[in-house]
Design an enzyme around this catalytic site. Structure first.
Site, PDB file in Angstrom:
ATOM      1  N   GLU A 116       0.815  -1.225   0.000  1.00  0.00           N
ATOM      2  CA  GLU A 116       0.000   0.000   0.000  1.00  0.00           C
ATOM      3  C   GLU A 116       0.845   1.270   0.000  1.00  0.00           C
ATOM      4  OE1 GLU A 116      -2.522  -0.465   3.358  1.00  0.00           O
ATOM      5  OE2 GLU A 116      -3.810  -1.919   2.340  1.00  0.00           O
TER       6      GLU A 116
ATOM      7  N   HIS B  11       7.055   1.762  -0.855  1.00  0.00           N
ATOM      8  CA  HIS B  11       8.213   0.890  -0.618  1.00  0.00           C
ATOM      9  C   HIS B  11       8.607   0.122  -1.884  1.00  0.00           C
ATOM     10  CE1 HIS B  11      10.159  -0.348   3.233  1.00  0.00           C
ATOM     11  NE2 HIS B  11      10.759  -1.157   2.401  1.00  0.00           N
TER      12      HIS B  11
ATOM     13  N   ARG C   7       4.409 -16.768 -12.243  1.00  0.00           N
ATOM     14  CA  ARG C   7       5.755 -16.650 -12.829  1.00  0.00           C
ATOM     15  C   ARG C   7       6.755 -17.610 -12.203  1.00  0.00           C
ATOM     16  NH1 ARG C   7       2.544 -12.917 -13.599  1.00  0.00           N
ATOM     17  NH2 ARG C   7       2.570 -11.586 -15.437  1.00  0.00           N
TER      18      ARG C   7
HETATM   19  C1  DLZ Z   1      10.596  -4.262   3.626  1.00  0.00           C
HETATM   20  C2  DLZ Z   1      10.251  -5.132   2.465  1.00  0.00           C
HETATM   21  C3  DLZ Z   1       8.961  -5.084   1.897  1.00  0.00           C
HETATM   22  C4  DLZ Z   1       7.894  -4.192   2.415  1.00  0.00           C
HETATM   23  N1  DLZ Z   1       8.623  -5.890   0.895  1.00  0.00           N
HETATM   24  C5  DLZ Z   1       9.552  -6.737   0.376  1.00  0.00           C
HETATM   25  C6  DLZ Z   1       9.214  -7.589  -0.710  1.00  0.00           C
HETATM   26  O1  DLZ Z   1       8.088  -7.670  -1.210  1.00  0.00           O
HETATM   27  N2  DLZ Z   1      10.200  -8.381  -1.207  1.00  0.00           N
HETATM   28  C7  DLZ Z   1      11.487  -8.377  -0.714  1.00  0.00           C
HETATM   29  O2  DLZ Z   1      12.340  -9.102  -1.231  1.00  0.00           O
HETATM   30  N3  DLZ Z   1      11.803  -7.599   0.336  1.00  0.00           N
HETATM   31  C8  DLZ Z   1      10.883  -6.788   0.894  1.00  0.00           C
HETATM   32  N4  DLZ Z   1      11.197  -5.996   1.950  1.00  0.00           N
HETATM   33  C9  DLZ Z   1      12.530  -6.150   2.591  1.00  0.00           C
HETATM   34  C10 DLZ Z   1      13.638  -5.284   1.972  1.00  0.00           C
HETATM   35  O3  DLZ Z   1      14.018  -5.801   0.716  1.00  0.00           O
HETATM   36  C11 DLZ Z   1      14.883  -5.286   2.889  1.00  0.00           C
HETATM   37  O4  DLZ Z   1      15.286  -6.585   3.186  1.00  0.00           O
HETATM   38  C12 DLZ Z   1      14.628  -4.541   4.203  1.00  0.00           C
HETATM   39  O5  DLZ Z   1      14.151  -3.233   3.960  1.00  0.00           O
HETATM   40  C13 DLZ Z   1      15.935  -4.465   5.039  1.00  0.00           C
HETATM   41  O6  DLZ Z   1      16.941  -3.734   4.342  1.00  0.00           O
END
Ligand code: DLZ
Length: 162
Positions: free
Chosen positions: A91, A94, A133
């Site tokens: 949402e 990020h 996928r």
């Molecule tokens: C924080 C976060 C979020 C919200 N979503 C994902 C995601 O969908 N896929 C993913 O691989 N990582 C996500 N992360 C984690 C961030 O990539 C990262 O590991 C953290 O912000 C710590 O640096």
């Protein structure tokens, strides 16, 4: 029936028995990640890359992939790196920030280090899109296989071109 040659790369067959491949994957969305890694392994196996020449490492999330790819390349003698992550839009903003930084970061690593870094990061809107996928739903295709074949092809071409 759609003409397959109109979509995606036309596959080439390569013998990867001389290659050393590093795989680094995020642990977010782990069920999908595990299927993608399985697809990568399947393709590397089909190309004769020895199991002992495949090094798999994990990082917390996709954000960590570019740094980890750079460290792997600096620390060992790999012919190609495959970076795998699954980013699913939430949402907030990020997703946009991480997807953009990670894709730019991985491209920078491969160009700066002169090592192929296969882009195995799904940037999707829903979990269903991610599962399709990774070959987890009917009619889906496991993109991990494509990433494995791409890494073998580019690893061999890098050897040839040097
Ligand atoms: C924080 C976060 C979020 C919200 N979503 C994902 C995601 O969908 N896929 C993913 O691989 N990582 C996500 N992360 C984690 C961030 O990539 C990262 O590991 C953290 O912000 C710590 O640096």
């Amino acid at each position: 029936m759609a003409d397959a040659s109109l979509k995606g790369a036309m596959p080439e067959t390569h013998d990867g028995r001389s290659l050393r491949i590093g795989v680094v994957h995020a642990r977010w969305n782990r069920a999908v990640i595990d299927k993608l890694v399985f697809g990568v392994r399947q393709a590397l196996h089909d190309c004769n890359v020895p199991n002992d020449n495949i090094v798999v490492q994990t990082v917390p999330g996709s954000w960590e992939l570019p740094g980890a790819a750079a460290e792997l390349i600096s620390g060992s003698d790999f012919d190609a790196i495959i970076a795998i992550g699954v980013l699913i839009k939430g949402e907030t903003m990020h997703f946009e920030y991480i997807a953009d930084a990670v894709s730019q970061g991985l491209m920078r690593v491969q160009v700066d280090k002169c090592i192929p870094v296969t882009f195995g990061v799904l940037t999707v809107l829903t979990e269903e899109q991610a599962m399709a996928r990774a070959g987890m739903s009917a009619g889906g295709h496991n993109h991990g296989e494509d990433w494995g074949f791409a890494a073998v092809e580019m690893g061999l071409k890098r050897k040839l071109w040097r």
